[in-house]
Design an enzyme around this catalytic site. Structure first.
Site, short mmCIF file in Angstrom:
data_model
loop_
_atom_site.label_atom_id
_atom_site.label_comp_id
_atom_site.label_asym_id
_atom_site.label_seq_id
_atom_site.Cartn_x
_atom_site.Cartn_y
_atom_site.Cartn_z
N HIS A 1 0.81 -1.22 0.00
CA HIS A 1 0.00 0.00 0.00
C HIS A 1 0.84 1.27 0.00
CE1 HIS A 1 -4.10 -1.74 0.75
NE2 HIS A 1 -3.34 -2.79 1.02
N ASP B 1 3.59 9.43 -1.10
CA ASP B 1 2.40 8.70 -0.68
C ASP B 1 2.17 7.57 -1.68
OD1 ASP B 1 0.09 8.17 0.81
OD2 ASP B 1 -0.51 10.27 0.85
P1 ADQ Z 1 -2.94 6.24 4.60
O1 ADQ Z 1 -1.54 6.72 4.71
O2 ADQ Z 1 -3.68 6.10 5.87
O3 ADQ Z 1 -3.01 4.85 3.81
P2 ADQ Z 1 -4.95 7.59 2.75
O4 ADQ Z 1 -5.07 6.75 1.57
O5 ADQ Z 1 -4.91 9.04 2.40
O6 ADQ Z 1 -3.64 7.33 3.61
O7 ADQ Z 1 -6.17 7.44 3.79
C1 ADQ Z 1 -6.78 6.25 4.09
C2 ADQ Z 1 -8.17 6.49 4.69
O8 ADQ Z 1 -8.10 7.14 5.95
C3 ADQ Z 1 -9.08 7.34 3.81
O9 ADQ Z 1 -10.27 6.62 3.60
C4 ADQ Z 1 -9.34 8.60 4.62
O10 ADQ Z 1 -10.66 9.09 4.50
C5 ADQ Z 1 -9.11 8.14 6.04
N1 ADQ Z 1 -8.63 9.27 6.88
C6 ADQ Z 1 -7.42 9.85 6.84
N2 ADQ Z 1 -7.36 10.85 7.76
C7 ADQ Z 1 -8.54 10.91 8.37
C8 ADQ Z 1 -9.09 11.74 9.42
N3 ADQ Z 1 -8.38 12.71 9.99
N4 ADQ Z 1 -10.37 11.50 9.79
C9 ADQ Z 1 -11.09 10.52 9.19
N5 ADQ Z 1 -10.63 9.72 8.24
C10 ADQ Z 1 -9.38 9.90 7.81
C11 ADQ Z 1 -2.09 3.97 3.15
C12 ADQ Z 1 -1.11 4.63 2.17
C13 ADQ Z 1 -1.87 5.41 1.12
C14 ADQ Z 1 -2.87 4.51 0.41
C15 ADQ Z 1 -3.73 3.75 1.41
C16 ADQ Z 1 -4.60 2.69 0.73
O11 ADQ Z 1 -0.20 5.47 2.88
O12 ADQ Z 1 -0.96 5.96 0.17
O13 ADQ Z 1 -3.71 5.30 -0.43
O14 ADQ Z 1 -2.92 3.09 2.37
O15 ADQ Z 1 -3.83 1.81 -0.04
#
Ligand code: ADQ
Length: 460
Positions: free
Chosen positions: A157, A365
């Protein structure tokens, strides 16, 4: 039909909205095959007390959830230590933040071995195994060493860095060799696939059999990009719900005379938050018409707070926000609203919809799903503008966003200004294209493509 077995560090009940689109998407595949989801329970057993490695089995509809507890020592070395103190920073190009010398590798190996051992007892010979993320890179190798011959796929991921960065991890050759125990390895972007190919070409004795096929250590491996998507229809439905509507009305009411810019993420140094705040400060300095109007709402949910780098980031952010508000704020207007909290998933679409501009500006990311969720939540007749870092995996697909280099403060501020001023017709045109793209390549498309590719791998 073979049963699907998904393994990830954390698991979620796919029936709950709070679990998010990924859990729902995997849940659908698990339900249709009567599958199993295996991972850490989230529970830590204090050292010296019984219960370490205890297996818990629950049913969530047709899906079996299997979880194990971790001892304090394993949690600290496997999860906080090697996964989040070595692999996470290095894979996000932050060698300066990696703690190579702490000896965490032993815990990482031990937990992967323990997972393999517990899992093996639950497996059937024709299961299809799908392992997720950097915590579990060597899991297939451990399972193979115990004689498991099932089809196994792995999806990363987070980004895979270029070979010379990866090579800084003392165990890099062991880690990358472990990937060859899988039949299929999926990355988020073509850039990651390219880094893998270059690594294999320079650091291993592999034969490159084709663009997506490599042979080394007596094993053939397929490698492809499978950019993860969001569940666009689920998000649109959530947006119609009471919680999202209330959120939207509340924001619109409170900020009726302001223009909202929005950032939503886990508090993490990969997300470029200090750089974003500096660019926002530059926006206020360079374009004074925004004074009294432009308001940045920055939601950063607590994450890995016991890892040192996260604690110092929290301090840096609080001091930057305080300085910007102190220097530019008025009695009736605070430029930055910084909120260190998670927003309930059902409310998120309302928040996204109330914003004129989303700032999704990570330094690195894997993908970034917030960018896609923002687009899914917009009113097509009056959509907001997405400002997206070129260093997010999502930038390979979302070309109609305004792409920025988050290290370039001046240009990022210019782009924020352009986003705030973008004419309606251009906003609609860009949004339409972006929505088409994320709808076509949504999370179901991602899951089906990965599973189809795994099913199609010729078995040796
Ligand atoms: P993350 O680094 O966690 O995931 P991201 O894909 O932006 O990053 O977010 C994942 C989920 O968390 C989203 O559904 C988002 O809505 C939720 N989220 C984030 N911050 C939040 C907040 N403050 N309140 C509520 N919800 C929040 C990792 C990788 C990413 C990749 C994902 C999926 O780092 O690059 O896109 O996995 O593969």
């Amino acid at each position: 039909m073979s049963r699907l077995v998904v393994i990830s560090n954390r698991i979620a009940d796919p029936r709950k909205t709070a679990s998010g689109g990924l859990a729902v998407a995997l849940g659908q595949a698990l339900e249709s095959s009567g599958g199993m989801w295996f991972g850490w329970s989230g529970k830590i057993v204090e050292d010296g007390t019984p219960g370490e490695g205890e297996l818990h089995l629950h049913n969530a509809g047709k899906v079996q959830l299997a979880t194990v507890d971790l001892s304090r020592e394993d949690h600290d070395s496997f999860y906080l230590g090697y996964s989040n103190g070595v692999l996470w920073p290095v894979f996000h190009y932050r060698l300066d933040l990696a703690d190579f010398d702490a000896g965490y590798i032993a815990g990482y190996r031990r937990v992967n071995q323990m997972f393999a051992h517990k899992l093996k007892a639950l497996l059937r010979p024709d299961d299809i195994i799908w392992v997720h993320d950097y915590h579990l890179i060597p899991l297939a190798a451990e399972l193979r060493a115990m004689g498991c011959q099932q089809r196994m796929g792995f999806f990363l991921h987070i980004p895979l860095p270029p070979p010379l960065i990866l090579a800084a991890v003392p165990e890099h050759d062991w880690l990358m060799r472990s990937l060859f125990a899988y039949d299929l390895v999926g990355f988020q972007s073509e850039a990651d696939v390219n880094h893998f190919a270059r690594y294999v070409g320079t650091e291993t004795p592999a034969d490159i059999l084709g663009e997506h096929e490599f042979r080394a250590f007596g094993k053939t491996l397929q490698v492809q990009a499978f950019p993860i998507g969001t569940d666009v229809d689920e998000f649109i439905e959530l947006g119609k719900g009471r919680e999202a509507q209330e959120m939207f009305e509340q924001m619109r009411g409170e900020y009726s005379r302001r223009r909202l810019l929005l950032g939503v993420e886990r508090l993490d140094y990969s997300k470029g938050l200090p750089q974003r705040l500096k660019a926002f400060r530059q926006l206020l300095q360079a374009y004074p018409e925004n004074l009294g109007s432009a308001t940045l709402i920055q939601i950063a949910s607590p994450s890995r707070e016991t890892v040192d780098a996260y604690a110092s980031l929290l301090q840096e952010l609080e001091s930057l926000c305080g300085a910007i508000n102190g220097n530019f704020g008025e009695l009736d207007w605070m430029p930055v609203r910084y909120i260190h909290r998670t927003v309930a998933r059902k409310r998120l679409p309302g928040l996204y919809r109330a914003a004129s501009v989303a700032l999704v500006t990570p330094l690195r990311d894997g993908m970034n799903l917030v960018a896609k969720e923002f687009v899914a939540s917009q009113d097509p007749d009056d959509p907001g503008v997405l400002v997206l870092s070129r260093f997010a995996g999502a930038a390979e697909q979302m070309r109609e966003a305004l792409l920025v280099n988050p290290y370039d403060t001046t240009r990022t501020a210019e782009t924020m200004q352009r986003a705030l001023q973008m004419p309606l017709e251009e906003r609609q045109r860009r949004h339409k294209k972006l929505l088409e793209g994320i709808r076509e390549q949504d999370v179901h498309w991602w899951r089906e493509r990965f599973l189809a590719a795994l099913a199609a791998v010729p078995t040796s």
